[in-house]
Write a protein that holds these residues in place. Structure first.
Motif, PDB file in Angstrom:
ATOM      1  N   ARG A 133     -25.628 -41.054 -17.749  1.00  0.00           N
ATOM      2  CA  ARG A 133     -24.283 -40.638 -17.344  1.00  0.00           C
ATOM      3  C   ARG A 133     -23.928 -39.266 -17.909  1.00  0.00           C
ATOM      4  O   ARG A 133     -23.290 -38.454 -17.256  1.00  0.00           O
ATOM      5  N   PHE A 160     -26.831 -34.254 -25.619  1.00  0.00           N
ATOM      6  CA  PHE A 160     -25.691 -35.093 -25.258  1.00  0.00           C
ATOM      7  C   PHE A 160     -26.157 -36.547 -25.110  1.00  0.00           C
ATOM      8  O   PHE A 160     -25.465 -37.482 -25.502  1.00  0.00           O
TER       9      PHE A 160
ATOM     10  N   VAL B 116     -28.091 -26.253 -15.627  1.00  0.00           N
ATOM     11  CA  VAL B 116     -26.776 -26.894 -15.496  1.00  0.00           C
ATOM     12  C   VAL B 116     -26.148 -26.501 -14.156  1.00  0.00           C
ATOM     13  O   VAL B 116     -25.437 -27.282 -13.524  1.00  0.00           O
ATOM     14  N   PRO B 120     -26.463 -29.382 -10.465  1.00  0.00           N
ATOM     15  CA  PRO B 120     -25.102 -29.783 -10.843  1.00  0.00           C
ATOM     16  C   PRO B 120     -24.968 -31.299 -10.903  1.00  0.00           C
ATOM     17  O   PRO B 120     -25.411 -32.002 -10.004  1.00  0.00           O
ATOM     18  N   THR B 121     -24.368 -31.778 -11.980  1.00  0.00           N
ATOM     19  CA  THR B 121     -24.290 -33.216 -12.220  1.00  0.00           C
ATOM     20  C   THR B 121     -22.851 -33.605 -12.536  1.00  0.00           C
ATOM     21  O   THR B 121     -22.443 -33.577 -13.692  1.00  0.00           O
ATOM     22  N   ASN B 123     -21.341 -36.279 -12.843  1.00  0.00           N
ATOM     23  CA  ASN B 123     -21.051 -37.407 -13.734  1.00  0.00           C
ATOM     24  C   ASN B 123     -21.147 -37.009 -15.206  1.00  0.00           C
ATOM     25  O   ASN B 123     -20.779 -37.780 -16.082  1.00  0.00           O
ATOM     26  N   SER B 124     -21.634 -35.792 -15.468  1.00  0.00           N
ATOM     27  CA  SER B 124     -21.716 -35.349 -16.849  1.00  0.00           C
ATOM     28  C   SER B 124     -20.489 -34.524 -17.213  1.00  0.00           C
ATOM     29  O   SER B 124     -20.132 -33.589 -16.515  1.00  0.00           O
ATOM     30  N   ILE B 125     -19.859 -34.885 -18.335  1.00  0.00           N
ATOM     31  CA  ILE B 125     -18.668 -34.146 -18.761  1.00  0.00           C
ATOM     32  C   ILE B 125     -19.037 -32.706 -19.128  1.00  0.00           C
ATOM     33  O   ILE B 125     -18.250 -31.778 -18.964  1.00  0.00           O
ATOM     34  N   LEU B 126     -20.264 -32.521 -19.594  1.00  0.00           N
ATOM     35  CA  LEU B 126     -20.687 -31.175 -19.974  1.00  0.00           C
ATOM     36  C   LEU B 126     -20.679 -30.230 -18.768  1.00  0.00           C
ATOM     37  O   LEU B 126     -20.386 -29.036 -18.890  1.00  0.00           O
ATOM     38  N   LEU B 182     -15.833 -35.105 -23.840  1.00  0.00           N
ATOM     39  CA  LEU B 182     -17.237 -35.072 -24.258  1.00  0.00           C
ATOM     40  C   LEU B 182     -17.478 -36.166 -25.286  1.00  0.00           C
ATOM     41  O   LEU B 182     -18.523 -36.785 -25.338  1.00  0.00           O
ATOM     42  N   GLY B 185     -15.766 -40.609 -24.447  1.00  0.00           N
ATOM     43  CA  GLY B 185     -16.287 -41.562 -23.465  1.00  0.00           C
ATOM     44  C   GLY B 185     -17.637 -42.155 -23.834  1.00  0.00           C
ATOM     45  O   GLY B 185     -18.324 -42.691 -22.971  1.00  0.00           O
TER      46      GLY B 185
END
Lengths: 270, 385
Positions: A133, A160, B116, B120-121, B123-126, B182, B185
């Motif tokens: 996730r 992360f 990044v 692009p993702t 679902n990732s907060i980053l 970040l 969650g």
């Protein structure tokens, strides 16, 4: 300037024809080869790989001779270096005491059978993995067959996933694995057929994805079976007739931190 | 307008050269880290984020706090802040730049940073953090620069600038909310798993950022003919006071929940930070330093006489900065990793190269800040004369 509508249609039409022609040509020369190449590896959909660890058998054997066959074989075939210090440590499968493996399950009067005893830990290949996730580059992802995979060639090393994993199952290459102390790693890399990792990327257990692709079971499970302990069992949870389902049907099993909702797929028979 | 950065007093140039030296030392250390790997830092398998991410988290707050001058000025038409709005925006630019640099030096494989963007993702907060931080940087450059250019020409800034300024207000809140997400969650990291994390972040941001701005304004007044203004500093003092009270209040809420519920996972990090756990307590003196300065700041801020007096306000601001820097930096980030998922304590302490790289990044930020403030102040001096 600019492409006229007529020209655009001509080009796109031709491209489609060529595209079809390409495939058709292959079909003529080597029938079925394209479809075969495009088939997924024999892992297949609809599976849910899982591991059941018979703690009793495992502990009995460890009591006898401090067995760590599964750890040795895994780290050998996957070129996991030994840095000799906990700060840089990399581990795919390892031991931890009962109290540290199941921190929310200890009590002051816990059975002597498990108190302070070493349990085998590895990635739980969660059904709902927090590491996947949070990864910002899809360098780690959940395969349809349940394996939480890792692409070390895409990982940017943000770590992360390590913050996200509640099981401490991920390791980071703080330095270059090929520069691990020679006296601790005399014959590194131990497996020339498996890549070593560069510094700055995360790695973890993949349920031996490279072996699954060949229809083999994970090396740790095989090693355990080889020495006739049979404490590790690997199989498909989606298959009602599988050995793992059979074991879970007849034994009481626990998982690490199930309250977090990650749905671990590694079970411990106590 | 850039040319205004090219002429200055000897003091100005010595300061820039001093910063350049620090930047060069930091850069040399970074090359070393780049070559050898992140093992040159104090980070480990258990504490996998450290000093860099701590600075990043703190500086996102400083960046977001620019909104504390932008909002009253553009939104409530509080004219007094017109004098310093651009300073707030320029401080935000420097802070966001430092944030991005801290993320960069923390990466294990920085050459792949564009992954990044290429993969692009959502679902990732980053991924979202990257978007909001870069967006905020661009917004502040556009708004700050154009407002200053208009001021120089003696004309009102254009309408689209005002639109962007409006957008930058919720955007500032978003950068710190996303940064809090970040942390907030992640299952199994009890110290971070709190619904008021974003609120805490914003509260500490809105006291520490304006506190830094107050100190910089006082310096500006000393070294230039431009006076940010008495009323402006006083209003900032009030903002800092409310935000600091909220910051401490939110922290106490966390303490209550952890200790009244008595749930071990929620208590452990607090115990580690403030009294040590299993015999380990490297951060204990730091956390009590943070508490000490926090109390000092609260007293100086709440008592009207000391808040309104600029000398004591400056002391209060310095106290706020020290207190929040420890609490939100090392305390929050390292505290979240201790104890580890096996409930064992593995401590962390930054190494010399790590600290020098950190100083290098801060120096880079202050270099940018100095240049931008030099331009802004020169323009303002020119307009005044």
């Amino acid at each position: 300037m600019g492409v006229s509508r007529r020209k655009f249609l001509k080009i796109s039409g031709l491209s489609v024809l060529l595209g079809l022609g390409g495939k058709a040509a292959f079909e003529l020369l080597a029938p079925g080869s394209i479809d075969a190449a495009m088939e997924p590896a024999p892992i297949g959909e609809g599976k849910r790989w899982a591991m059941v660890i018979d703690a009793k058998k495992c502990l009995e054997k460890q009591e006898k001779d401090g067995c760590k066959e599964c750890i040795d074989i895994c780290h050998r075939i996957h070129n996991v270096p030994n840095f000799g210090n906990p700060k840089e440590e990399i581990k795919w499968i390892w031991k931890e005491t009962y109290e540290h493996t199941f921190p929310s399950r200890h009590n002051d009067y816990v059975s002597e059978d498990v108190h302070g005893k070493p349990f085998i830990l590895l990635c739980n290949h969660c059904t709902n993995p927090p590491c996947v996730r949070v990864c910002p580059t899809k360098a780690t992802w959940k395969r349809p067959d349940g394996v939480v995979m890792m692409d070390q060639h895409r990982c940017i090393g943000c770590r992360f996933c390590m913050a996200g994993c509640p099981y401490g199952s991920r390791s980071f290459n703080w330095g270059d694995s090929r520069e691990a102390p020679k006296e601790l790693n005399p014959d590194f890399p131990t497996n020339m057929e498996y890549p070593t990792r560069s510094k700055g990327v995360v790695e973890k257990c993949t349920f031996c994805a490279e072996r699954l692709a060949k229809g083999q079971i994970p090396a740790c499970v095989e090693a355990c079976a080889k020495i006739k302990v049979n404490a590790l069992h690997f199989g498909d949870l989606a298959d009602e007739e599988s050995e793992v389902r059979e074991l879970l049907r007849h034994h009481y099993a626990i998982r690490r931190k199930p309250e977090l909702g990650t749905e671990p797929n590694v079970f411990y028979l106590i | 307008m850039l040319e205004r950065a090219l002429s200055g007093s000897q003091r100005y140039w010595s300061w820039l050269i001093f910063l350049l030296v620090l930047m060069a030392i930091g850069f040399a250390c970074y090359l070393y880290q780049f070559k050898v790997g992140l093992k040159v830092t104090g980070m480990s398998r258990d504490v996998s984020w450290g000093f860099y991410i701590a600075q990043f988290t703190y500086l996102v707050g400083v960046a977001a706090s620019g909104v504390m001058v932008v909002l009253p000025y553009y939104f409530h038409n509080y004219k007094a802040f017109g004098r310093i709005a651009v300073l707030g925006e320029f401080l935000a630019i420097a802070a966001v730049t430092m944030c991005l640099l801290f993320i960069f030096v923390d990466l294990g494989y920085p050459k792949r940073i564009m992954n990044v963007v290429m993969h692009p993702t959502p679902n990732s907060i980053l991924f979202w953090d990257m978007i909001v931080l870069n967006g905020y940087l661009i917004l502040n450059i556009l708004v700050g620069w154009n407002v200053l250019a208009a001021e120089r020409k003696g004309v009102p800034y254009s309408k689209w600038v005002k639109t962007l300024a409006y957008i930058s207000i919720p955007w500032a809140f978003s950068i710190h909310t996303v940064t809090a997400f970040l942390y907030a969650g992640l299952p199994g990291r009890h110290f971070w798993l709190t619904a008021i994390m974003a609120a805490r972040f914003l509260a500490s941001a809105f006291c520490s950022g304006p506190a830094l701005l107050v100190l910089i304004c006082l310096i500006v007044r000393k070294v230039s003919r431009f006076d940010p203004g008495k009323e402006q500093l006083r209003t900032l003092g009030v903002i800092i006071t409310y935000a600091m009270i909220m910051n401490v209040f939110f922290f106490l809420l966390e303490v209550f929940t952890a200790f009244y519920s008595g749930i071990p996972g929620h208590k452990h990090s607090f115990i580690y930070l403030f009294s040590g756990l299993d015999g380990y307590g490297k951060l204990v003196p730091w956390m009590w330093t943070s508490v000490g300065f926090g109390i000092l700041a609260l007293i100086l801020l709440i008592v009207p006489a000391t808040r309104k007096k600029e000398d004591t306000l400056a002391v209060a601001c310095a106290a706020v900065i020290i207190s929040t820097w420890i609490d939100k930096g090392m305390g929050l980030v390292v505290g979240g990793f201790i104890p580890n998922p096996f409930e064992k304590v593995f401590e962390y302490w930054p190494t010399t190269p790590e600290i020098l790289i950190t100083i290098g990044v801060w120096a880079t930020g202050f270099f940018i800040l100095t240049i931008l403030f030099k331009i802004a102040v020169s323009v303002k001096e020119e307009v005044a004369s």
